[in-house]
Design an enzyme around this catalytic site. Sequence first.
Site, mmCIF file in Angstrom:
data_model
loop_
_atom_site.group_PDB
_atom_site.id
_atom_site.type_symbol
_atom_site.label_atom_id
_atom_site.label_comp_id
_atom_site.label_asym_id
_atom_site.label_seq_id
_atom_site.Cartn_x
_atom_site.Cartn_y
_atom_site.Cartn_z
ATOM 1 N N HIS A 98 3.626 -4.417 -3.857
ATOM 2 C CA HIS A 98 4.123 -5.242 -3.796
ATOM 3 C C HIS A 98 4.019 -6.093 -4.953
ATOM 4 C CE1 HIS A 98 6.235 -3.914 -0.502
ATOM 5 N NE2 HIS A 98 7.218 -4.471 -1.243
ATOM 6 N N TYR A 103 0.468 -2.817 1.179
ATOM 7 C CA TYR A 103 1.399 -3.377 0.835
ATOM 8 C C TYR A 103 1.541 -4.706 0.084
ATOM 9 C CZ TYR A 103 6.514 -4.258 2.322
ATOM 10 O OH TYR A 103 7.718 -4.233 2.771
ATOM 11 N N TYR A 140 14.560 -12.483 -2.877
ATOM 12 C CA TYR A 140 14.106 -11.244 -1.540
ATOM 13 C C TYR A 140 12.498 -11.860 -1.221
ATOM 14 C CZ TYR A 140 13.619 -6.265 -0.045
ATOM 15 O OH TYR A 140 13.686 -5.480 -0.197
ATOM 16 N N TRP A 149 10.252 5.015 -4.973
ATOM 17 C CA TRP A 149 9.430 3.954 -4.022
ATOM 18 C C TRP A 149 9.370 3.832 -2.767
ATOM 19 C CZ3 TRP A 149 6.720 -0.625 -6.183
ATOM 20 C CH2 TRP A 149 6.240 -1.636 -4.778
ATOM 21 N N TRP A 150 10.761 4.513 -2.572
ATOM 22 C CA TRP A 150 10.085 4.678 -0.551
ATOM 23 C C TRP A 150 9.407 5.971 -0.552
ATOM 24 C CZ3 TRP A 150 16.328 6.083 0.858
ATOM 25 C CH2 TRP A 150 17.471 4.928 0.879
#
Length: 104
Positions: free
Chosen positions: A22, A18, A41, A76-77
């Site tokens: 990112h 993960y 963010y 992206w999802w």
Amino acid sequence: MIRKGTIMKLYKGFEDEYQRRHSQIWPEMVDMLHEYGARNYSIFLDKKTDTLFGYIEIEDEEKWNRSAETKICRKWWNYMKDIMETNPDNSPVSVDLKEVFHMD
């Protein structure tokens, strides 16, 4: 500026993946986030529970909600669906949190 907090769930053992994904976020994804009013963010991980806490500041709720309809967001999802809990449309299962305190 609207402050939003959400929680999501990472599958066990995918913490490093993960973070890797990112750290290599696609420039077109960053551009889309900015285009739809996202700023400041951050995503945090609770390693004990594999819970992700996301914090984001947005300009407008309706504008932000439309970001989910973009091709890059859907891409992206799809990219992330194998390492975290997702809905049938591959969006992350997320719970919006109610802000109960803020201090500048």
